[in-house]
Design a protein around this motif. Structure first.
Motif, PDB file in Angstrom:
ATOM      1  N   ARG A  87       0.837  -1.204   0.000  1.00  0.00           N
ATOM      2  CA  ARG A  87       0.000   0.000   0.000  1.00  0.00           C
ATOM      3  C   ARG A  87       0.873   1.256   0.000  1.00  0.00           C
ATOM      4  NH1 ARG A  87      -1.968   3.679   3.204  1.00  0.00           N
ATOM      5  NH2 ARG A  87      -0.847   2.930   5.032  1.00  0.00           N
ATOM      6  N   GLU A  90       2.426   1.728  -3.457  1.00  0.00           N
ATOM      7  CA  GLU A  90       1.446   2.260  -4.415  1.00  0.00           C
ATOM      8  C   GLU A  90       1.180   3.736  -4.145  1.00  0.00           C
ATOM      9  OE1 GLU A  90      -1.940  -0.263  -4.012  1.00  0.00           O
ATOM     10  OE2 GLU A  90      -1.015  -1.925  -5.103  1.00  0.00           O
ATOM     11  N   ALA A  91       1.077   4.087  -2.870  1.00  0.00           N
ATOM     12  CA  ALA A  91       0.850   5.494  -2.531  1.00  0.00           C
ATOM     13  C   ALA A  91       2.031   6.350  -2.978  1.00  0.00           C
ATOM     14  CB  ALA A  91       0.626   5.634  -1.030  1.00  0.00           C
ATOM     15  N   LYS A  92       3.251   5.823  -2.777  1.00  0.00           N
ATOM     16  CA  LYS A  92       4.449   6.570  -3.184  1.00  0.00           C
ATOM     17  C   LYS A  92       4.473   6.763  -4.697  1.00  0.00           C
ATOM     18  CE  LYS A  92       8.309   5.401  -1.116  1.00  0.00           C
ATOM     19  NZ  LYS A  92       9.540   4.644  -0.804  1.00  0.00           N
ATOM     20  N   LYS A  94       1.904   6.744  -6.687  1.00  0.00           N
ATOM     21  CA  LYS A  94       0.816   7.657  -7.023  1.00  0.00           C
ATOM     22  C   LYS A  94       1.239   9.101  -6.758  1.00  0.00           C
ATOM     23  CE  LYS A  94      -4.180   7.444  -6.457  1.00  0.00           C
ATOM     24  NZ  LYS A  94      -5.251   6.886  -5.631  1.00  0.00           N
TER      25      LYS A  94
END
Length: 115
Positions: A87, A90-92, A94
């Motif tokens: 997670r 993916e956030a990084k 994004k």
């Protein structure tokens, strides 16, 4: 006709039940071995031994259950940590894409111009 003498008390009476008058020792062929032994100490020792074995089996079963539970917990924690890492990655990614898009907008480039 001769009169039958009546017993004045129950001492003189005889039970009419044939099974009641037969007094014989108990048949012990169906009894468990622990009950057959005449020595009380032997029976108590066997009982204590059986209790100790049962207690040991219970402890071993509980240990095994605890080990399974611990492994399950470790696996669950690992899975949770892996999901958290995924997670965050993916956030990084994004956030990196958003920042790149923001920089492109500031530079004046859009999708129509210089893709």
């Amino acid at each position: 006709m001769v009169p039958v003498p009546l017993a004045s008390s129950s001492n003189g009476r005889v039970s009419g039940k044939s099974w009641k008058s037969q007094k014989s020792p108990t048949v012990r062929s169906q009894l468990p071995d622990g009950v057959k032994t005449k020595n009380w100490e032997d029976r108590m020792r066997k009982t204590q031994q059986a209790l100790a074995i049962k207690k040991l089996q219970t402890e071993l079963r509980e240990e095994k259950q605890a080990e399974i539970q611990r492994r399950r917990q470790v696996t669950h924690e690992r899975k949770k940590a892996a999901e958290e890492r995924q997670r965050l990655e993916e956030a990084k990614a994004k956030m990196g894409a958003r920042k790149a898009a923001r920089l492109r907008r500031r530079a004046g480039r859009t999708k129509k111009i210089n893709g």
